[in-house]
Design a protein around this motif. Structure first.
Motif, PDB file in Angstrom:
ATOM      1  N   SER A 192      12.978  14.353  -1.822  1.00 48.27           N
ATOM      2  CA  SER A 192      12.620  14.715  -0.450  1.00 48.27           C
ATOM      3  C   SER A 192      11.688  13.672   0.152  1.00 48.27           C
ATOM      4  CB  SER A 192      11.957  16.096  -0.437  1.00 48.27           C
ATOM      5  OG  SER A 192      12.853  17.096  -0.895  1.00 48.27           O
ATOM      6  N   SER A 193      10.741  13.195  -0.662  1.00 51.22           N
ATOM      7  CA  SER A 193       9.839  12.136  -0.208  1.00 51.22           C
ATOM      8  C   SER A 193      10.615  10.888   0.201  1.00 51.22           C
ATOM      9  CB  SER A 193       8.838  11.799  -1.322  1.00 51.22           C
ATOM     10  OG  SER A 193       8.083  10.644  -1.026  1.00 51.22           O
TER      11      SER A 193
ATOM     12  N   ALA B 252       6.244  10.082  10.704  1.00 51.35           N
ATOM     13  CA  ALA B 252       5.245   9.060  10.989  1.00 51.35           C
ATOM     14  C   ALA B 252       5.171   8.103   9.807  1.00 51.35           C
ATOM     15  CB  ALA B 252       3.884   9.700  11.239  1.00 51.35           C
ATOM     16  N   PRO B 253       4.966   6.817  10.057  1.00 54.47           N
ATOM     17  CA  PRO B 253       4.895   5.873   8.937  1.00 54.47           C
ATOM     18  C   PRO B 253       3.631   6.008   8.095  1.00 54.47           C
ATOM     19  CG  PRO B 253       4.478   4.766  11.026  1.00 54.47           C
ATOM     20  CD  PRO B 253       4.928   6.150  11.364  1.00 54.47           C
ATOM     21  N   ALA B 254       2.537   6.426   8.692  1.00 59.08           N
ATOM     22  CA  ALA B 254       1.261   6.486   7.973  1.00 59.08           C
ATOM     23  C   ALA B 254       1.231   7.661   7.005  1.00 59.08           C
ATOM     24  CB  ALA B 254       0.100   6.594   8.949  1.00 59.08           C
ATOM     25  N   ALA B 255       0.728   7.418   5.796  1.00 59.16           N
ATOM     26  CA  ALA B 255       0.684   8.459   4.765  1.00 59.16           C
ATOM     27  C   ALA B 255      -0.164   9.642   5.185  1.00 59.16           C
ATOM     28  CB  ALA B 255       0.139   7.874   3.459  1.00 59.16           C
TER      29      ALA B 255
ATOM     30  N   ALA C 217       0.865  -1.180   0.000  1.00 59.26           N
ATOM     31  CA  ALA C 217       0.000   0.000   0.000  1.00 59.26           C
ATOM     32  C   ALA C 217       0.902   1.230   0.000  1.00 59.26           C
ATOM     33  CB  ALA C 217      -0.907   0.000   1.222  1.00 59.26           C
ATOM     34  N   PRO C 218       1.014   1.943  -1.106  1.00 62.62           N
ATOM     35  CA  PRO C 218       1.938   3.085  -1.181  1.00 62.62           C
ATOM     36  C   PRO C 218       1.699   4.085  -0.062  1.00 62.62           C
ATOM     37  CG  PRO C 218       1.062   2.562  -3.347  1.00 62.62           C
ATOM     38  CD  PRO C 218       0.296   1.727  -2.371  1.00 62.62           C
ATOM     39  N   SER C 219       2.763   4.510   0.578  1.00 64.72           N
ATOM     40  CA  SER C 219       2.639   5.446   1.686  1.00 64.72           C
ATOM     41  C   SER C 219       3.382   6.751   1.443  1.00 64.72           C
ATOM     42  CB  SER C 219       3.170   4.798   2.977  1.00 64.72           C
ATOM     43  OG  SER C 219       4.544   4.457   2.830  1.00 64.72           O
TER      44      SER C 219
END
Length: 513
Positions: A83-84, A159-162, A11-13
């Motif tokens: 940067s992402s 944070a890991p969540a998108a 799931a891309p984040s």
């Protein structure tokens, strides 16, 4: 700790994961190009990864802010993706801004590094030189200028969540005149990118003409990220000219173009002045954003291009799209269309907080996965804009048809939209008022054709002979060109209520005469 993501999760984040499908399935397909470089999807991925390694060597860490001063180019795209990959925040800023504005954004953001795309912008070169930047070679991108390391700044938590991790910050000056850094998460931007792909029917084989500045949300989100979410190609232009657009439409195979109304109006004027039709053999989708669309312009564009002119509505805070007309059901009116799937809207009666009936005008409120994380370093302003239930008050007045189509009928705020760029009157007023011979000033918008102009009313100190010729150099040093008033009127006294509040409604009437 600095991060460099090698593989996307199922799931891309992160926004750079939008590349992965196309790098795997269509590595040689064109991704982005400008006058200096053309990158395939594999080439863009490689350039972004090399840029991420370069940023890490430049001591950029996860949670740091990377500010890019420049204009549209492939390098800016790679830096956003790089940067992402590091979990840093990208902030693209238009090099045409004044020194004061650039410096304010650098200071407010706490940018760890400032990078300048001087190869496409003489204005970026000027900022680079005055801020002590040095040229550095970047793999696959050429020479970019890098400012000094801001050693004292601290990274933001990651944070890991998108939906929790900020991907980009976009500055808008705000009605207070203080900078507002709109924090957009990876989830915000991926939602907007995928919506552009789905609603506009973009896919491999499409070629987008990208002249909307990446420093603004449409240029970054739906133009660039919408392109890579679709596997399409993107031609990047640093500045708009009607001749350039006409040439791209006629000779480069452009299939999709989104612009502000003033761009379309200038294209029609160019065609009339040159007594030639606009040829666009591959074009299949055109859309207007950023300013109200008039029936006359819609009819003119549709007649010239032989295609429906679609309309959309959004804000920086909503990443940006709230509503869009549907490609399979073009409209004859100037509605901004229907809310995106997953985006909720309300038309609210401000005094009561109750929903208005179809056809009735009220404030437009929005809630959904496109809504910003908040304003950077301004929790109070965030709470003022977004209520406890997650509804964002856009400040715009709207009505809804019985079928659900939205119409934007006015702005409750004093925002002026000039050629697609936001101008907040108080910012211009603050600069005017800083002149030693100005007592006070007021700025209003004036509609001219398919655009708005900035009109300033100035009250001088007693005995002053300050005039337009003397004021303009003062303003040009402190404001972006699009914020400098088209007209400056000097008055003996500004109209005011007994409380002393300036009557801008009176000034708007004066400006139109």
């Amino acid at each position: 700790m600095t991060r460099l993501s090698d593989n996307a999760p199922d799931a891309p984040s992160r926004i750079h994961h939008l590349l992965d499908r196309w790098v795997r399935d269509r590595p040689d397909a064109p991704a982005v190009r400008d006058v200096h470089v053309a990158l395939s999807y594999a080439g863009l991925d490689a350039a972004a990864r090399a840029a991420a390694r370069q940023l890490a060597r430049l001591q950029v860490r996860a949670g740091d802010r990377v500010l890019v001063v420049g204009e549209n180019c492939a390098a800016a795209c790679a830096l956003v993706l790089a940067s992402s990959m590091l979990d840093a925040w990208s902030i693209v800023v238009n090099a045409r801004l004044s020194e004061r504005e650039i410096d304010t954004f650098i200071a407010h953001s706490g940018a760890r590094r400032v990078i300048f795309t001087c190869h496409v912008s003489a204005d970026a070169q000027k900022h680079a030189q005055r801020l002590g930047a040095e040229a550095l070679d970047w793999e696959g991108l050429g020479s970019l200028w890098v400012g000094p390391l801001a050693q004292a700044v601290q990274p933001e938590p990651c944070a890991p969540a998108a939906q929790d991790q900020v991907a980009a910050m976009i500055y808008t000056s705000g009605t207070s005149g203080a900078p507002k850094g709109v924090m957009l998460t990876h989830a915000n931007l991926m939602f907007a990118a995928r919506s552009a792909h789905e609603i506009r029917g973009l896919g491999p084989g499409d070629l987008i003409y990208g002249v909307l500045p990446m420093a603004h949300v449409v240029g970054l989100s739906t133009q660039f990220l919408g392109c890579i979410a679709s596997g399409a190609g993107l031609i990047l232009e640093p500045r708009y000219t009607p001749a350039g657009l006409a040439q791209a439409l006629s000779e480069q195979g452009v299939t999709a173009f989104t612009g502000v109304p003033a761009m379309f109006a200038k294209l029609l004027d160019w065609a009339r002045e040159n007594e030639r039709p606009i040829e666009a053999p591959a074009l299949r989708f055109v859309c207007v954003v950023g300013s109200p669309l008039t029936p006359g312009l819609k009819a003119g564009v549709e007649a010239a291009l032989g295609l429906p002119l679609h309309n959309g509505y959004g804000l920086t805070e909503t990443a940006p799209t709230v509503a869009q007309t549907r490609i399979e059901a073009p409209r004859e009116d100037c509605t901004v269309g229907f809310a995106l799937p997953g985006v909720q809207t309300r038309i609210v009666d401000a005094p009561t907080g109750l929903d208005r009936a179809p056809g009735e005008i009220g404030e437009l409120w929005v809630r959904g996965p496109n809504l910003m994380k908040g304003y950077y370093r301004n929790e109070a302003l965030t709470r003022e804009a977004v209520n406890a239930d997650g509804w964002f008050n856009t400040g715009d007045m709207a009505r809804r048809d019985a079928d659900g189509a939205l119409h934007i009928v006015g702005r409750s705020k004093e925002l002026i939209i000039r050629s697609g760029f936001n101008v907040y009157p108080v910012e211009v007023e603050q600069v005017l008022n800083s002149h030693p011979e100005v007592v006070q000033s007021a700025v209003v918008g004036r509609t001219v054709g398919h655009n708005e102009e900035v009109v300033a009313f100035v009250e001088r100190v007693a005995g002053s002979t300050l005039d337009d010729e003397a004021m303009r150099p003062f303003l040009r040093e402190r404001l972006s060109p699009y914020k400098v008033p088209s007209e400056i009127r000097f008055v003996a006294q500004l109209p005011a209520a007994p409380t002393g509040k300036i009557l801008k409604s009176v000034l708007k009437t004066m400006a139109s005469t």
